[in-house]
Write an enzyme that holds these catalytic residues in place. Sequence first.
Site, PDB file in Angstrom:
ATOM      1  CE1 TYR A   1      -3.254  -2.812   0.185  1.00 30.99           C
ATOM      2  CE2 TYR A   1      -3.458  -2.499   2.538  1.00 30.99           C
ATOM      3  CZ  TYR A   1      -3.816  -3.168   1.387  1.00 30.99           C
ATOM      4  OH  TYR A   1      -4.726  -4.193   1.447  1.00 30.99           O
TER       5      TYR A   1
ATOM      6  CE  LYS B   1       1.790 -16.978  -2.495  1.00 31.96           C
ATOM      7  NZ  LYS B   1       0.994 -18.209  -2.388  1.00 31.96           N
TER       8      LYS B   1
ATOM      9  CG  ASP C   1      -1.430 -19.671  -0.476  1.00 34.88           C
ATOM     10  OD1 ASP C   1      -0.650 -19.505   0.493  1.00 34.88           O
ATOM     11  OD2 ASP C   1      -1.063 -20.189  -1.546  1.00 34.88           O
TER      12      ASP C   1
ATOM     13  CG  ASP D   1      -6.887  -4.440   4.354  1.00 36.56           C
ATOM     14  OD1 ASP D   1      -7.883  -4.358   5.090  1.00 36.56           O
ATOM     15  OD2 ASP D   1      -6.768  -3.820   3.280  1.00 36.56           O
TER      16      ASP D   1
ATOM     17  CG  ASP E   1     -12.073  -6.726   6.796  1.00 36.34           C
ATOM     18  OD1 ASP E   1     -11.802  -6.274   7.932  1.00 36.34           O
ATOM     19  OD2 ASP E   1     -12.449  -6.007   5.860  1.00 36.34           O
TER      20      ASP E   1
END
Length: 361
Positions: A144, A193, A225, A249, A253
């Site tokens: 980001y 990752k 994942d 993020d 959620d």
Amino acid sequence: MNYKIAVLAGDGIGPEVMDEAIKVLKTLESKSDISFSFEEGLVGGSAWQVTKSHLPKETIKICENSQAILFGSVGGPIEEADHPKWSGCEINSILALRKHFNFFINIRPLKLFKSLNDHCILKESLIRKGFDILCLRELSEGIYFGKKETKEIDGQRVAFDQMFYTEGTIEKIAHRAFEIARTRKKKVTSVDKANVLECGKLWREVVTRVSKEYPECTLEHLLVDNASMQLILRPSEFDVLLCPNMFGDILSDEVSVFTGSLGMLASASINKEGFGLYEPPGGSAYDLAGLNVANPIGQILSAALMLKISFGLDKEHDRIVNAVEEVLSIQYRTGDIYTSTSSCKEVSTEEMGDAICKLLK
Ligand code: NAD
């Protein structure tokens, strides 16, 4: 001991749920030798209405002169998004505050209260043991914040978002994760990752190195994942979930949905000096605003989190969480967690706040 708190209630349901959190803190004050001073600041659309700014300088000053910020929510009804009162409201207020204070960690407790098992979308067999996950999301680096660019290559537009991580930043958040884990179930699950990303390799290497300083804690690495699947399949086996910005993020959620309602959640954003902003992660919920029906528990738990993280008042934090646990076990429910088939008592925002105050030991 007196603690100075900046109170930024904001818009929509913000002021209603904030009133209940303040009520709980004042009740706590009356039952202990702690005292709080609250200074209110305007923020969001309600600040714009008066000052034509979503984050007036006066509000920043109030925050700078406080030991913590208790934040409600900002933003207007979606259909009025283009009105100058609301346009850019979140960016100009909450994101500007995050930038101003250099918040670099977001902490989100994701706990399923036993009495809300029937509101969890996961199968009963998966949540039999409950879950209590503390998600730590890095907030200042990652994809980001990297260089962004869209340019034309061979006749078509190509978009680039650079991901970056600094060793020192990973080190700091990893230390924080282990320090918290050793006060809990002593387990850190680090998400990355590392199989394809350089950032992931560095993240894993630094987290592993830091873990050696905390031999009492166990460290598990999961590729993002796989983490997204394991959180669904075995939520009760997680303790502290340590995530780079984007993965945190998304995963926070994902797990939020298992807790029953957005209105139940608390969160904290902390900077490197330990200064924090505490807020429910939901928005201003204009569908509920002014009706005295919003769930104030997320705001009350955000205040509890502030006591624990910013002021080191662990016992007082636990007293609030226990009162919430108890109010739920006697089946008090705001609309978002109400089921007509059970023996639930539907209560207003204020009634929920009052009941929690009454149960505060
Ligand atoms: P929202 O979070 O306000 O509402 C989503 C759904 O969750 C709604 O059905 C709402 O009724 C419910 N909900 C949220 N909080 C609740 C509570 N305490 N009790 C019961 N139900 C609750 O999201 P939205 O409708 O997409 O956004 C409304 C406004 O809030 C927008 O302007 C948006 O930009 C803003 N927003 C602000 C923040 C923030 O202040 N940090 C975060 C998200 C959205």
